[in-house]
Design a protein around this motif. Structure first.
Motif, PDB file in Angstrom:
ATOM      1  N   LEU A 102      47.838  48.961  38.149  1.00 43.04           N
ATOM      2  CA  LEU A 102      49.086  48.328  37.723  1.00 43.04           C
ATOM      3  C   LEU A 102      50.302  49.202  38.024  1.00 43.04           C
ATOM      4  CD1 LEU A 102      47.929  46.917  34.252  1.00 43.04           C
ATOM      5  CD2 LEU A 102      47.977  45.748  36.474  1.00 43.04           C
ATOM      6  N   ASP A 103      50.088  50.295  38.753  1.00 39.65           N
ATOM      7  CA  ASP A 103      51.168  51.223  39.124  1.00 39.65           C
ATOM      8  C   ASP A 103      51.876  51.811  37.906  1.00 39.65           C
ATOM      9  OD1 ASP A 103      50.833  50.982  41.916  1.00 39.65           O
ATOM     10  OD2 ASP A 103      51.956  49.098  41.918  1.00 39.65           O
ATOM     11  N   TYR A 104      51.136  52.025  36.833  1.00 40.39           N
ATOM     12  CA  TYR A 104      51.722  52.634  35.635  1.00 40.39           C
ATOM     13  C   TYR A 104      51.956  54.121  35.886  1.00 40.39           C
ATOM     14  CZ  TYR A 104      52.129  54.445  30.882  1.00 40.39           C
ATOM     15  OH  TYR A 104      52.562  55.098  29.746  1.00 40.39           O
ATOM     16  N   PRO A 121      47.238  42.892  43.146  1.00 46.44           N
ATOM     17  CA  PRO A 121      47.422  43.065  44.592  1.00 46.44           C
ATOM     18  C   PRO A 121      46.435  44.082  45.154  1.00 46.44           C
ATOM     19  CG  PRO A 121      49.133  44.233  43.368  1.00 46.44           C
ATOM     20  CD  PRO A 121      48.368  43.427  42.371  1.00 46.44           C
ATOM     21  N   SER A 122      46.170  43.970  46.426  1.00 47.46           N
ATOM     22  CA  SER A 122      45.273  44.927  47.079  1.00 47.46           C
ATOM     23  C   SER A 122      45.837  46.330  46.979  1.00 47.46           C
ATOM     24  CB  SER A 122      45.085  44.556  48.557  1.00 47.46           C
ATOM     25  OG  SER A 122      44.470  43.293  48.672  1.00 47.46           O
ATOM     26  N   ALA A 137      38.755  50.719  44.195  1.00 49.89           N
ATOM     27  CA  ALA A 137      37.914  51.616  43.403  1.00 49.89           C
ATOM     28  C   ALA A 137      37.290  50.878  42.230  1.00 49.89           C
ATOM     29  CB  ALA A 137      38.738  52.806  42.911  1.00 49.89           C
ATOM     30  N   LEU A 138      38.041  49.958  41.617  1.00 48.68           N
ATOM     31  CA  LEU A 138      37.501  49.178  40.511  1.00 48.68           C
ATOM     32  C   LEU A 138      36.390  48.246  40.984  1.00 48.68           C
ATOM     33  CD1 LEU A 138      40.798  48.277  38.602  1.00 48.68           C
ATOM     34  CD2 LEU A 138      39.086  49.978  37.930  1.00 48.68           C
ATOM     35  N   VAL A 139      36.565  47.674  42.164  1.00 45.17           N
ATOM     36  CA  VAL A 139      35.517  46.824  42.741  1.00 45.17           C
ATOM     37  C   VAL A 139      34.268  47.650  43.047  1.00 45.17           C
ATOM     38  CG1 VAL A 139      34.891  45.448  44.773  1.00 45.17           C
ATOM     39  CG2 VAL A 139      37.120  45.116  43.680  1.00 45.17           C
ATOM     40  N   GLU A 140      34.454  48.810  43.643  1.00 49.89           N
ATOM     41  CA  GLU A 140      33.324  49.684  43.971  1.00 49.89           C
ATOM     42  C   GLU A 140      32.587  50.128  42.714  1.00 49.89           C
ATOM     43  OE1 GLU A 140      31.094  52.082  46.909  1.00 49.89           O
ATOM     44  OE2 GLU A 140      32.279  50.248  46.926  1.00 49.89           O
ATOM     45  N   THR A 141      33.316  50.280  41.618  1.00 51.20           N
ATOM     46  CA  THR A 141      32.698  50.678  40.353  1.00 51.20           C
ATOM     47  C   THR A 141      31.707  49.625  39.875  1.00 51.20           C
ATOM     48  OG1 THR A 141      34.605  52.005  39.723  1.00 51.20           O
ATOM     49  CG2 THR A 141      33.162  51.270  37.944  1.00 51.20           C
TER      50      THR A 141
END
Length: 336
Positions: free
Chosen positions: A71-73, A316-317, A323-327
């Motif tokens: 989320l670009d926090y 967004p990509s 990384a979250l998908v790979e997790t």
């Protein structure tokens, strides 16, 4: 959906992308953990440190950091909150090991084996208290609601599991209710609080909550499957611990439902503790394989993993999203 499930079968998924992404933030989280587990009562940091330093990957706090990155926090509120998530998780592990009478966790002697049940329960309570201190310091009522609700749901899930122990007629629906509470609740809260600190809308929070919840369900399904097919070095506990403890997990539920009268009598004897030695464990594994109990549990894990990935579609990509998908892929294939 089919394409997504297929994508979960790629070769050797890794947690490394998430670990690399969150490494600087995780150092800050670890500093908070080290600071807040201190006490003038020497046994508290000694016992807590035994479990906290015992080789866990810090997956739940890493999810908080990873979702915040997606989320670009750019702030740092999530560092203390990720530490709170880890304290809640550690406290539940201490309590679980007492309830289960476990001797081994992550390949090491459990705290209750070394210091006794009473000390383990009380230090678990101390860590829960530290978690709530960190939540209050953050100052967000929404964060407090998310994490305090998760803590209550986890406790309910543990009690629910206790009442289902050795009840071989447990339904798949009840089993899913248990794992959604005892495992997925903290995953979902750990992810959702990232949207809160990043001040995103409710739809984004709901997406991250769904990601964490489905990942948590998949994670537990895999744990329950590999309890019968992995080893102590891989899992950090002995093969068949669930079998010996009379935990009626999905592989057993499926095998029992699909078995003939002789198979059902076998599972009734085994789950009630009347016949659950090494010979019976070998027979259990054979029956689970013959009925597809393990394979179908893994298939369900892939389904929930697909749902977790789909829940990220609003984001967004980015490197963080990847990384979250790979997790998710790692969580499903981590023991194979």
């Amino acid at each position: 959906m089919t394409a997504t499930v297929h994508s979960l079968r790629q070769d050797t998924p890794s947690l490394q992308p998430l670990m690399a992404l969150v490494a600087p933030g995780l150092n800050n989280v670890n500093r908070v953990i080290l600071d807040r587990m201190q006490s003038q009562v020497a046994l508290i940091p000694e016992l807590a440190g035994h479990l906290i330093s015992g080789g866990g990957k810090r997956l739940r706090p890493m999810l908080t950091l990873g979702c915040a990155a997606a989320l670009d926090y750019a702030g740092d509120r999530h560092h203390k909150l990720a530490a709170a998530v880890e304290f809640i998780h550690t406290a539940t592990l201490l309590h679980d090991d007492v309830v289960d009478g476990s001797d081994l966790r992550r390949g090491r002697a459990t705290a209750n084996t070394i210091w006794g049940n009473e000390a383990s329960v009380l230090v678990g309570d101390f860590l829960f208290s530290r978690a709530f201190e960190l939540m209050v310091e953050d100052g967000s009522l929404k964060v407090l609601k998310l994490l305090s609700n998760a803590s209550a749901v986890i406790a309910e899930g543990e009690v629910h599991q206790l009442t289902a122990q050795r009840v071989v007629e447990t339904t798949e629906e009840r089993y899913l209710q248990i794992i959604q509470a005892k495992t997925a609740a903290l995953f979902s809260a750990a992810c959702a609080i990232a949207a809160v600190v990043a001040e995103r809308d409710q739809a984004t929070e709901d997406s991250l909550e769904a990601y964490g919840r489905n990942l948590g369900i998949a994670f537990q399904l895999v744990d329950d499957a590999i309890d019968y097919v992995s080893d102590a070095q891989t899992m950090g506990k002995d093969t068949g611990d669930d079998f010996r403890d009379g935990k009626v997990t999905l592989p057993v539920i499926l095998a029992y439902a699909r078995g003939d009268e002789a198979a059902r009598k076998f599972w009734q004897r085994a789950m009630t503790g009347r016949a659950n030695g090494e010979t019976e464990l070998a027979e259990a594994v054979q029956r689970l394989n013959d009925t597809g109990g393990i394979a179908d549990t893994m298939a369900r894990a892939r389904l929930y993993g697909s749902r977790a990935i789909d829940a990220l579609s609003r984001l967004p990509s980015s490197v963080a999203k990847s990384a979250l998908v790979e997790t998710v892929k790692f969580a499903i294939q981590r023991a194979y």
